[in-house]
Design an enzyme around this catalytic site. Structure first.
Site, PDB file in Angstrom:
ATOM      1  CG  HIS A   1       9.614  19.570  20.126  1.00 26.87           C
ATOM      2  ND1 HIS A   1       8.908  18.963  21.072  1.00 26.87           N
ATOM      3  CD2 HIS A   1      10.204  18.678  19.347  1.00 26.87           C
ATOM      4  CE1 HIS A   1       9.435  17.663  21.005  1.00 26.87           C
ATOM      5  NE2 HIS A   1       9.977  17.495  20.117  1.00 26.87           N
TER       6      HIS A   1
ATOM      7  CB  CYS B   1      10.463  14.344  20.753  1.00 24.67           C
ATOM      8  SG  CYS B   1      12.263  14.673  20.068  1.00 24.67           S
TER       9      CYS B   1
END
Ligand SMILES: [Zn+2]
Lengths: 388, 142
Positions: free
Chosen positions: A336, A86
């Protein structure tokens, strides 16, 4: 080291997109070039692409060359892909920063892109399990939500943090996202909606979690001379830090509400920038789950350990408070798209520090921070300033 | 050609695939084992073929107690990967000073508590592509 600045930024629409991987590259690249008068693709000397799992989601590797060709960039100094789950986007920005600071390039694009939503919906979540240890964690069905739920459970037990305080992070970020046309969610959310949303992993409910999102973002980094030639309002990279506690859950701090690597990454960035947490006007932090934003307040030094619940409840992380956290809507509101997230955070700081953020503008913003993580024990912090 | 999807979510456990095979062989027999470094004597979890302290790659196998306590847990109801059912109780289990990540099988999700005693309950999962049986180190409430 030479000074380095952002001179352009652009973001695609985030969401469950009817778009290919390459479409997303085009959208973010187009938005970034449109925001950077005087720069054409042929002028860009380097490209770093943050992307986590195109091998599984787009059945495609060799990503940096694909994106360069799609955008007409012919790298002469740097071409690379970064994969750090991420945090891939911010890790890419650090590479480009280091190349320019060292004098190896003058103008580099960092692009983050992810196409997570698949024709088969359950496959998207299955793919997310590639981010934890296959043999000792993912084989049990582990993905991110239970990891962060462990931290939330511990924060509630140790400090009395309430479900309502967790929910207020969701309310704030959904509300901010409603002012961001590129966000995944643009309808806002009430406290009741967040508290009544479906339980995902105790105590984290759906509206306290970031969704599975497709999207891309791009920024252009330039050396001091090139930046001053291109714009009167460059946004300067003032500090950066990265630190890791570990990869597997059982390698992290025994108290899952303590994330010492984030504190170390932030301290490195503050020291390099010569500033402290109370000078930060806005922060784009990695609220993959509401608990992550609360712990970020503490580890970044906005409040003391254990005080994050009252901090959000008093509005101190919202407009009019101590520091505006996640003005673009965060990961909870914007979504995201892994590799794109860190780059989109930088793009938000770029428009905020130039006073171009429209309805989301933080008054007199002159110092901005981004925080990107890839698990509770791996953190990257950047500090940007209106002044060099 | 129809939509194609293939992934094996479980570890390769057989002797021909991993130097940690002994862990899985003991697990199939109800034992919880890990590695002790042949260089500095450090015992770690999970088992490993390279010592992070002294950089030795020599190791021997030692048995751990097959019981422990719940250090932390969460119950996931939704958003599990394809092929994994909820509600699923994920737990960090404390065994002889080590933290072990696992699941609690057969537990009432509403009754799990930090500090609760649990015991090893090896979980049979899908055989590997050559038909060898595979096991994961799951736990159950005692
Ligand atoms: Zn050793």
């Amino acid at each position: 080291m030479r000074k380095v600045a952002l001179v352009g930024a652009g973001v695609s629409k985030f969401g469950v997109r009817k778009a290919t991987y390459r479409d997303l590259v085009w959208e973010a690249g187009k938005a970034c070039f449109d925001a950077t008068p005087g720069v054409l693709p042929k002028d860009v000397e380097g490209l770093v692409v943050g992307s986590v799992m195109p091998e599984r989601t787009a059945f495609q590797s060799h990503i940096s060359s694909l994106a360069a060709e799609a955008l007409g960039i012919r790298p002469s100094a740097l071409s690379a892909r970064t994969e750090h789950m991420c945090a891939s986007g911010t890790v890419g920005i650090r590479y480009a920063y280091a190349f320019i600071a060292a004098g190896l390039a003058d103008l580099v694009m960092v692009l983050g892109v992810e196409k997570l939503n698949q024709p088969s919906g359950d496959e998207a979540i299955l793919n997310m399990g590639t981010g934890v240890d296959r043999e000792w964690e993912a084989a049990f069905g582990l993905t991110a939500p239970p990891c962060f739920a462990l931290a939330a459970q511990r924060h509630m037990a140790a400090y009395g943090t309430s479900e309502e305080q967790l929910a207020l992070v969701g309310v704030k970020n959904h509300t901010h996202a409603a002012k961001n046309p590129n966000a995944h969610f643009t309808k806002g959310a009430t406290l009741e909606q967040v508290l009544c949303s479906r339980m995902i992993s105790t105590p984290l409910r759906l509206f306290m979690c970031s969704p599975i999102t497709d999207g891309a973002a791009a920024v252009l980094l330039a050396s001091e001379d090139r930046a001053r030639a291109l714009t009167d309002t460059p946004v300067w990279i003032r500090g950066t830090g990265q630190a890791l506690d570990g990869f597997q859950l059982t390698s992290l701090h025994e108290d899952y509400a303590h994330w010492p690597a984030m504190r170390r990454a932030a301290q490195a960035a503050y020291a390099m920038a010569g500033v402290g947490p109370h000078e930060v006007d806005l922060a784009e932090v990695h609220d993959c789950f509401a608990i992550a934003e609360l712990i970020a307040y503490e580890e970044l030094g906005f409040c003391r350990k254990g005080e994050a619940g009252p901090f959000v409840a008093a509005g101190r992380s919202d407009y009019g408070g101590d520091v505006v956290v996640n003005p673009r809507g965060g990961l909870i509101g914007c979504g995201h798209p892994l590799g794109a997230t860190g780059v989109a955070q930088a793009a938000e700081v770029f428009v905020q520090l130039r006073g171009e953020a429209g309805a989301r503008q933080v008054t007199d913003a002159s110092l901005g921070l981004t925080h990107n993580n890839s698990g509770m024990g791996e953190h990257v912090v950047m500090i940007y300033g209106r002044e060099p | 050609m129809s939509y194609f999807r293939a992934i094996d979510p479980f570890p390769l456990e057989s002797a021909e695939h991993t130097k940690l095979h002994e862990f899985y062989a003991r697990l199939a027999g109800g034992r919880l084992a890990t590695t002790r470094c042949g260089g500095c004597g450090a015992t770690t979890w999970p088992p490993r073929g390279f010592c992070p302290e002294c950089a030795s790659d020599r190791f021997e196998w030692v048995d751990l107690p097959a019981e422990g306590t719940v250090h932390a847990f969460t119950v996931q109801d939704a958003g599990l990967p394809a092929g994994f059912d909820g509600p699923r109780v994920f737990a960090i289990v404390k065994v002889a000073g080590h933290r072990i990540f696992s699941i609690l099988t057969g537990a009432d999700p509403g009754a799990v508590r930090v500090g609760q005693r649990v015991a090893l309950a090896p979980l049979r999962v899908a055989d590997d592509p050559r038909g060898h049986p595979r096991w994961l180190p799951a736990f159950r409430v005692t």
